[in-house]
Scaffold this motif. Structure first.
Motif, PDB file in Angstrom:
ATOM      1  N   ILE A  32      30.911  38.905  26.733  1.00 27.17           N
ATOM      2  CA  ILE A  32      31.487  37.668  27.274  1.00 27.17           C
ATOM      3  C   ILE A  32      33.007  37.726  27.223  1.00 27.17           C
ATOM      4  N   LEU A  33      33.530  38.159  26.082  1.00 22.53           N
ATOM      5  CA  LEU A  33      34.987  38.197  25.910  1.00 22.53           C
ATOM      6  C   LEU A  33      35.636  39.242  26.812  1.00 22.53           C
ATOM      7  N   LEU A  43      35.831  33.913  35.236  1.00 21.24           N
ATOM      8  CA  LEU A  43      35.866  32.591  34.612  1.00 21.24           C
ATOM      9  C   LEU A  43      34.527  32.253  33.973  1.00 21.24           C
ATOM     10  N   LYS A  44      34.588  31.390  32.970  1.00 24.76           N
ATOM     11  CA  LYS A  44      33.380  30.909  32.286  1.00 24.76           C
ATOM     12  C   LYS A  44      33.359  29.388  32.355  1.00 24.76           C
ATOM     13  N   GLN A  45      32.135  28.834  32.523  1.00 20.08           N
ATOM     14  CA  GLN A  45      31.967  27.382  32.511  1.00 20.08           C
ATOM     15  C   GLN A  45      31.181  26.972  31.279  1.00 20.08           C
ATOM     16  N   TYR A  53      31.734  16.409  30.395  1.00 21.26           N
ATOM     17  CA  TYR A  53      32.863  17.253  30.796  1.00 21.26           C
ATOM     18  C   TYR A  53      32.452  18.714  30.915  1.00 21.26           C
ATOM     19  N   VAL A  54      32.901  19.365  31.985  1.00 20.74           N
ATOM     20  CA  VAL A  54      32.665  20.793  32.208  1.00 20.74           C
ATOM     21  C   VAL A  54      34.006  21.510  32.110  1.00 20.74           C
ATOM     22  N   CYS A  55      34.064  22.527  31.269  1.00 18.15           N
ATOM     23  CA  CYS A  55      35.301  23.301  31.085  1.00 18.15           C
ATOM     24  C   CYS A  55      35.167  24.642  31.803  1.00 18.15           C
ATOM     25  N   THR A  56      36.095  24.911  32.716  1.00 15.47           N
ATOM     26  CA  THR A  56      36.150  26.197  33.414  1.00 15.47           C
ATOM     27  C   THR A  56      37.382  26.938  32.932  1.00 15.47           C
ATOM     28  N   LYS A 161      45.952  34.242  33.414  1.00 13.08           N
ATOM     29  CA  LYS A 161      45.074  33.057  33.393  1.00 13.08           C
ATOM     30  C   LYS A 161      44.621  32.739  34.821  1.00 13.08           C
ATOM     31  N   PRO A 162      43.551  33.399  35.303  1.00 14.31           N
ATOM     32  CA  PRO A 162      43.158  33.230  36.707  1.00 14.31           C
ATOM     33  C   PRO A 162      42.724  31.810  37.063  1.00 14.31           C
TER      34      PRO A 162
END
Length: 572
Positions: A32-33, A43-45, A53-56, A161-162
């Protein structure tokens, strides 16, 4: 009487690293990392599965705070990474990927963990001594009289930071703004114990990144003020604006029951008593020629009206976060009581203006000496803005570390491959007495050193997400990326133009080797050379302090986890 359940004995798990569940979880976390690492990271959600809340993101700070880890060993790893990121803001993924790779490579060796730990500590000391020496070939001096190196350092952070969704023009614009904002926070008069100021980020979402700007001083949002109305501010006899900063409520609230019992005489109104006291404070502020009153909490409407009639601007609900920069910028001391008001607590400002950005209205406080500034940060949507805010804070934090220690490390995987080349060279030239001091054989040392080097190289390999080949040259030990779709026997010199950090261009006399082999690579006989470069040649740089700390933490946590013999879990 309720039935009592018998207490269960604790669960003892011996040799936890040999268990399949730990091995699989560690491999999954590492995957994952690695997939998030670098400018091309995926990117990860994160979401809780029941809405909300959803963090991308692809940033380590967000990943570690949202990632749910239950196993004690992985928890040790992630908490250590969170602590590193909270202190340095940068190199979180580097540290975590290196730590996972070290654990995976070391646990596959048929060598006692105590021996591996001793050797890895020696290898770490070789790395740190080299990085701190003048002879280091992957270290760059940062000259604060030249902006190019500083801008390169900031651009490297932004482009990694894409999820910020920035193009080159936007990256260049923001890098200039961040550097300008940082320069505002550096005191113009250097003292023995100089303290850097603060940059306050003001959110403006739904606007273009190119609309972002930086202003000296502080912006405080005031929706009730219209920019169409002229702003009249009372000035003192010395032509400055006096400011009073209150950290106590001025709402006229009565005492809470927890504070004790109050005896009130017949006919006395507590509410009127409190309001009269507030108006006495207001009268003193008028007599002391104060032009601006800022309260951390709420100001009573009657007091607000009284101050307005006397041409004093009143700003309430400023919040705790603005108290320190306001005090630092104006020289005022926060007033904690409405019954004790000393003129020595007042600060001063050069000017107060109204500013509007998008649909927001602000009071702009302009200081006499700029040590606090406001970065009006714009981005297209909330997700991209959240990522960009974190990236800007990281960039400012990195600049703070860099001004203390004006050094940087080569980015783009070149520091990792260069260090690996250096360690391979040094491990071949150790004397017999060194092995005796470490109580190990030459073979054991070489095996651990090879695992250490392959772990460093695996971090560099994590920058590639498109199935291309990754090379290192045998002269400088830098990292080179080959586009996918070419056979492994192709002439690499025709495919590569620049190394990962951008210093080295393709030279005909360079030889290559692949980094992705599972087993030890051929040893470089000579020490990797330091290329002759100009500042303009840099494309990617990393924070020296953050990366050195990350290297140390990765090795120390890997050693700690390797040394675990038992995990004891309470089952009650």
């Amino acid at each position: 009487m309720s039935r009592l359940e018998a207490k269960k004995p604790p669960l003892f798990i011996s040799e936890p690293l040999t268990k399949d569940t730990v091995s699989q979880s560690l491999s999954l976390l590492s995957g994952i990392l690695k997939s998030c690492y670098g400018p091309a990271g995926r990117l990860k959600q994160f979401h809780n599965g029941v809405g909300g809340y959803v963090c991308t993101t692809s940033q380590s700070s967000a990943i570690f705070s949202h990632l749910s880890v239950s196993h004690p060993i992985l928890r040790v790893l992630t908490v250590s990474m969170e602590n590193h990121v909270s202190r340095f803001s940068d190199c979180g993924l580097f540290t975590a990927i290196l730590c996972c790779s070290l654990i995976e490579n070391f646990r596959s060796l048929n060598i006692a963990s105590c021996t591996i730990i001793k050797i890895s500590k020696h290898l770490l000391s070789l790395c740190m001594d080299y990085l701190k020496s003048e002879a280091c070939g992957c270290r760059v001096s940062v000259d604060f009289s030249s902006l190019e190196t500083l801008l390169c350092l900031i651009r490297s952070i932004l482009t990694s930071k894409p999820a910020c969704m920035l193009n080159k023009q936007e990256v260049d614009h923001l890098a200039t703004l961040i550097l300008k904002a940082f320069m505002f926070t550096v005191p113009s008069h250097v003292e023995t114990n100089a303290v850097l100021g603060k940059c306050i980020i003001v959110p403006v979402k739904g606007k273009r990144v190119m609309d972002s700007t930086v202003l000296p001083g502080l912006l405080i949002e005031m929706p009730e003020i219209s920019s169409a109305k002229p702003l009249t501010v009372k000035r003192s006899s010395s032509n400055v604006i006096k400011i009073a900063l209150f950290c106590v409520s001025m709402s006229g609230d009565l005492f809470s029951p927890e504070e004790g019992t109050i005896t009130v005489h017949h006919g006395i109104s507590l509410e009127m008593s409190e309001l009269n006291q507030l108006l006495k404070v207001g009268n003193q502020l008028v007599n002391d020629e104060v032009g601006l009153v800022i309260c951390q909490k709420v100001i009573h409407p009657t007091l607000k009206q009284y101050l307005k009639e006397n041409h004093i601007i009143a700003v309430d609900r400023a919040g705790l976060s603005l108290m320190e920069p306001l005090s630092q910028m104006t020289g005022s001391k926060p007033i904690a009581s409405i019954r004790l008001l000393s003129p020595s607590c007042y600060g001063s400002l050069k000017d107060v203006r109204l500013e509007s950005f998008a649909s927001k209205h602000f009071v702009h406080l302009i200081p006499i000496d700029t040590v606090v500034c406001s970065l009006i940060l714009c981005n297209r949507n909330e997700t991209a803005w959240d990522e960009l805010k974190c990236a800007c804070e990281t960039a400012e934090h990195v600049l703070r570390f860099t001004i203390k220690e004006p050094l940087a490390l080569l980015g783009g995987g070149c520091t990792e491959t260069h260090l690996a080349s250096y360690i391979r060279h040094k491990s071949c030239s150790l004397s017999t007495s060194s092995f005796e001091d470490l109580d190990c054989s030459r073979t054991q040392y070489q095996l651990v050193a090879d695992g250490f080097c392959r772990s460093l190289e695996s971090v560099a390999c994590s920058l590639n997400h498109d199935d291309g080949e990754i090379l290192t040259d045998l002269v400088y030990g830098h990292c080179w990326f080959v586009p996918s779709g070419f056979p492994s026997d192709f002439n690499w010199s025709e495919l590569v133009s620049k190394c990962g950090c951008g210093i080295n261009g393709n030279a005909k006399n360079l030889s290559w080797r692949l980094l992705q082999g599972q087993f030890g690579s051929p040893v470089i006989q000579g020490c990797p050379k330091e290329p002759s470069v100009k500042v303009a040649d840099f494309q990617t740089l990393d924070c020296f302090a953050a990366k050195c700390s990350g290297l140390q933490i990765a090795v120390e946590i890997a050693n700690l986890i390797l040394d675990l013999s038992y995990v004891i879990e309470d089952q009650n």
